[in-house]
Design a protein around this motif. Structure first.
Motif, PDB file in Angstrom:
ATOM      1  N   SER A  85       0.820  -1.203   0.000  1.00  0.00           N
ATOM      2  CA  SER A  85       0.000   0.000   0.000  1.00  0.00           C
ATOM      3  C   SER A  85       0.853   1.251   0.000  1.00  0.00           C
ATOM      4  O   SER A  85       0.363   2.347  -0.218  1.00  0.00           O
ATOM      5  N   ASN A  86       2.155   1.095   0.252  1.00  0.00           N
ATOM      6  CA  ASN A  86       3.028   2.264   0.266  1.00  0.00           C
ATOM      7  C   ASN A  86       3.262   2.826  -1.127  1.00  0.00           C
ATOM      8  O   ASN A  86       3.699   3.949  -1.287  1.00  0.00           O
ATOM      9  N   ILE A  87       2.996   2.018  -2.137  1.00  0.00           N
ATOM     10  CA  ILE A  87       3.215   2.481  -3.510  1.00  0.00           C
ATOM     11  C   ILE A  87       1.876   2.673  -4.201  1.00  0.00           C
ATOM     12  O   ILE A  87       0.994   1.826  -4.135  1.00  0.00           O
ATOM     13  N   ASN A  88       1.720   3.793  -4.853  1.00  0.00           N
ATOM     14  CA  ASN A  88       0.531   4.023  -5.658  1.00  0.00           C
ATOM     15  C   ASN A  88       0.786   3.404  -7.028  1.00  0.00           C
ATOM     16  O   ASN A  88       1.506   3.948  -7.843  1.00  0.00           O
ATOM     17  N   SER A  89       0.199   2.229  -7.261  1.00  0.00           N
ATOM     18  CA  SER A  89       0.485   1.482  -8.485  1.00  0.00           C
ATOM     19  C   SER A  89      -0.368   1.937  -9.672  1.00  0.00           C
ATOM     20  O   SER A  89      -0.242   1.420 -10.762  1.00  0.00           O
ATOM     21  N   LYS A  90      -1.207   2.899  -9.452  1.00  0.00           N
ATOM     22  CA  LYS A  90      -2.059   3.391 -10.529  1.00  0.00           C
ATOM     23  C   LYS A  90      -1.210   3.989 -11.640  1.00  0.00           C
ATOM     24  O   LYS A  90      -0.337   4.816 -11.429  1.00  0.00           O
ATOM     25  N   ASN A  91      -1.444   3.529 -12.827  1.00  0.00           N
ATOM     26  CA  ASN A  91      -0.739   4.011 -14.018  1.00  0.00           C
ATOM     27  C   ASN A  91       0.750   3.712 -13.999  1.00  0.00           C
ATOM     28  O   ASN A  91       1.520   4.364 -14.689  1.00  0.00           O
ATOM     29  N   ILE A  92       1.197   2.732 -13.184  1.00  0.00           N
ATOM     30  CA  ILE A  92       2.604   2.354 -13.160  1.00  0.00           C
ATOM     31  C   ILE A  92       2.726   0.933 -13.675  1.00  0.00           C
ATOM     32  O   ILE A  92       2.135   0.003 -13.138  1.00  0.00           O
ATOM     33  N   VAL A 140      -0.460  12.568   1.941  1.00  0.00           N
ATOM     34  CA  VAL A 140      -0.967  11.508   1.070  1.00  0.00           C
ATOM     35  C   VAL A 140      -2.459  11.761   0.897  1.00  0.00           C
ATOM     36  O   VAL A 140      -3.209  11.811   1.870  1.00  0.00           O
ATOM     37  N   ASP A 141      -2.884  11.944  -0.368  1.00  0.00           N
ATOM     38  CA  ASP A 141      -4.286  12.282  -0.583  1.00  0.00           C
ATOM     39  C   ASP A 141      -5.170  11.039  -0.607  1.00  0.00           C
ATOM     40  O   ASP A 141      -4.698   9.908  -0.393  1.00  0.00           O
ATOM     41  N   ALA A 142      -6.445  11.241  -0.865  1.00  0.00           N
ATOM     42  CA  ALA A 142      -7.416  10.142  -0.825  1.00  0.00           C
ATOM     43  C   ALA A 142      -7.133   9.076  -1.873  1.00  0.00           C
ATOM     44  O   ALA A 142      -7.556   7.926  -1.730  1.00  0.00           O
ATOM     45  N   ASN A 143      -6.408   9.430  -2.927  1.00  0.00           N
ATOM     46  CA  ASN A 143      -6.053   8.470  -3.982  1.00  0.00           C
ATOM     47  C   ASN A 143      -4.670   7.853  -3.774  1.00  0.00           C
ATOM     48  O   ASN A 143      -4.120   7.245  -4.683  1.00  0.00           O
ATOM     49  N   ASN A 144      -4.118   8.064  -2.576  1.00  0.00           N
ATOM     50  CA  ASN A 144      -2.806   7.510  -2.209  1.00  0.00           C
ATOM     51  C   ASN A 144      -1.654   8.160  -2.970  1.00  0.00           C
ATOM     52  O   ASN A 144      -0.579   7.589  -3.112  1.00  0.00           O
ATOM     53  N   ASN A 145      -1.881   9.369  -3.486  1.00  0.00           N
ATOM     54  CA  ASN A 145      -0.822  10.112  -4.163  1.00  0.00           C
ATOM     55  C   ASN A 145      -0.048  10.955  -3.159  1.00  0.00           C
ATOM     56  O   ASN A 145      -0.606  11.453  -2.175  1.00  0.00           O
ATOM     57  N   ILE A 146       1.245  11.129  -3.420  1.00  0.00           N
ATOM     58  CA  ILE A 146       2.070  12.011  -2.605  1.00  0.00           C
ATOM     59  C   ILE A 146       1.845  13.454  -3.072  1.00  0.00           C
ATOM     60  O   ILE A 146       2.013  13.761  -4.248  1.00  0.00           O
ATOM     61  N   VAL A 147       1.475  14.314  -2.147  1.00  0.00           N
ATOM     62  CA  VAL A 147       1.203  15.721  -2.460  1.00  0.00           C
ATOM     63  C   VAL A 147       2.228  16.582  -1.732  1.00  0.00           C
ATOM     64  O   VAL A 147       2.247  16.624  -0.504  1.00  0.00           O
TER      65      VAL A 147
END
Length: 513
Positions: A329-336, A456-463
């Motif tokens: 869960s530490n990595i946002n795998s979306k689009n990766i 970390v936003d609601a989509n698990n992105n680093i802001v």
């Protein structure tokens, strides 16, 4: 009257918050090679009554520990958590035992031998900036032009003089209360071994050189880096017992053979046979004794080959591990894309660096977008390469695996993200830039320490959040802002492109410390 009441309250607080916290983390290395971790988290009841949020934080920490397999024992002011590990490879997954390039520590090293296994533990804790609240009651004194200030200038000056004296007293009491809280707080790391240690830099050694204790408060409260180092042995008692039994048998055999050679002295053939066998046994015993003494007196020299890496661990499922995989869960795998990478982006990144005359060549790279990219060079150690497209600027950052674990960058017993600290190295930077006073200069190379807040936003992105810097290579305080856009961009790219870089590192199967 109001200020006197505040002074009285501060005096009471000095006593209430004394002995407010007890945080201890300990590892007990057992004779059979198993390890027991026992941690203590306690807050005094008087301190918890000041804010009920502390109870909620304590319960949250307890729930996290249960999920990680700890056994919980409640105490009057907190709890003790205990967990058993079957061997050293299991604790090698814990973040605290990871090798650290900045601190120059090797984590866990083990050299297995016939008589004993030789252990070296090295832990580096980077000092955290002092973010304790600064209290100054002088700021509460109303100005002459404040609303409702009905007095002439001379009366106000007399009032101001008296108010500043009382504010100074309150400041001293408040600072004393804060310092009393810190001085009485326990924040320790301890290691207990079965046979004593060969070396340590512990703050306190007890239990006949078997228990080592380090004070962690300087790292968490005084912005001081701490290195924890120790070397010790765990003997193979069964092996030693077998060797001792064999030695006794050989010694008895030697005595019997000598007696037989004496009783058969007239028989030259038998006498010589018994003496020859006796000499051989004596040589074996002497050689074994010399080997044992040499092995005990001269522990092995540990090398990089002896480092226990995360990949060697047999249990990769623990939540304490820093070994992050694609499903973490530490990595946002979306689009990766975590499958085998093609070299299109890698070539593009290296072409950009070559055109800039950069000596480094990256072995893995993040997504390349309008902001730029983040790459990892592995040629001469691990170095992060940051490229800001808008200003066509390249910077390097010393590798720190925390950058690949931003969502886990939290202090013990806390759910609050710590700031990320790193140093930008910019060759041939503009010596007349708006940030010229930040960090230090080494010739034309500008080294800028960065203190980066993020969420970390609601989509698990680093802001990315606010960015701070300071003067000197290791500032005691980060109170200055970044003014040059290139430095802001470079710092933000480190945060926003870490996920996709880590995905590429995994896909290319690059080994990290």
């Amino acid at each position: 009257m109001k200020n006197k009441l505040i002074i009285s309250i501060l005096c009471v607080l000095c006593f209430i918050i004394s002995g407010c916290a007890n945080v201890q983390m300990g590892f007990n290395f057992n004779k059979d090679g198993t390890i027991t971790q026992q941690d203590t988290f306690e807050l005094s009841s008087s301190f918890r009554q000041l804010d009920t949020a502390y109870d909620a934080d304590m319960q949250s920490k307890k729930n996290d520990s249960i999920k990680q397999g700890f056994e919980i024992k409640d105490t009057e002011n907190g709890f003790i958590e205990t967990k058993n590990y079957k061997d050293i490879t299991e604790i090698a997954t814990l973040k605290i035992f990871q090798p650290n390039i900045i601190g120059g520590t090797n984590g866990i090293q083990v050299h297995k031998g016939l008589l004993y296994d030789y252990y070296s533990l090295e832990v580096f804790l980077q000092g955290q900036p002092d973010d304790r609240p600064k209290i100054d009651f002088r700021e509460t004194i109303p100005s002459y032009f404040s609303y409702g200030m009905n007095m002439n200038i001379w009366d106000y000056l007399e009032y101001r003089k008296q108010a500043e004296k009382e504010a100074q007293t309150m400041n001293q009491l408040a600072n004393y209360a804060m310092q009393s809280s810190i001085d009485s707080m326990k924040m320790d790391f301890s290691i207990t071994v079965p046979y004593g240690v060969d070396f340590s830099n512990a703050d306190m050694v007890t239990n006949d050189n078997k228990t080592l204790t380090w004070n962690l408060k300087p790292a968490f409260l005084n912005n001081k880096d701490i290195s924890i180092k120790t070397k010790f042995r765990i003997y193979h008692e069964k092996t030693i017992m077998v060797i001792a039994i064999i030695g006794i048998i050989l010694l008895i055999g030697l005595i019997v053979l000598i007696v037989l050679s004496v009783t058969h002295w007239s028989n030259k053939e038998k006498r010589n046979l018994f003496l020859a066998i006796s000499a051989a046994i004596l040589l074996i015993i002497a050689s074994a004794g010399i080997y044992i003494k040499y092995t005990i007196d001269n522990p092995p020299m540990l090398t990089k080959e002896d480092i226990i890496t995360v990949e060697q661990s047999k249990d990769d499922n623990t939540e304490n591990t820093i070994n992050i995989n694609e499903n973490d869960s530490n990595i946002n795998s979306k689009n990766i894309d975590t499958e085998k990478q093609d070299d299109t982006l890698l070539k593009e990144a290296n072409d950009i660096l070559a055109n800039k005359g950069v000596a480094y060549k990256v072995s893995a790279v993040s997504n390349i977008d309008d902001a730029g990219f983040l790459g990892l060079a592995t040629g001469k150690g691990l170095v992060l390469i940051v490229y800001d497209k808008s200003t066509n600027t390249v910077a390097t950052v010393n590798f720190d695996k925390t950058i690949f674990a931003l969502r886990d960058n939290k202090s013990p017993n806390s759910n609050i993200l710590n700031p990320l600290q790193f140093k930008l190295r910019i060759d041939n930077d503009n010596q007349n830039s708006k940030d010229k006073e930040a960090g230090i200069w080494s010739g034309t190379t500008h080294i800028i320490p960065i203190y980066a807040l993020y969420e970390v936003d609601a989509n698990n992105n680093i802001v990315p959040g606010a960015l701070y810097t300071g003067s000197g290579e290791n500032p005691g305080h980060y109170h200055s802002y970044l003014y040059e856009q290139q430095n802001v961009n470079l710092s933000n790219i480190v945060l926003t492109h870490a996920d996709s870089l880590y995905a590429d590192v995994n896909a290319r199967k690059i080994s990290l410390p």
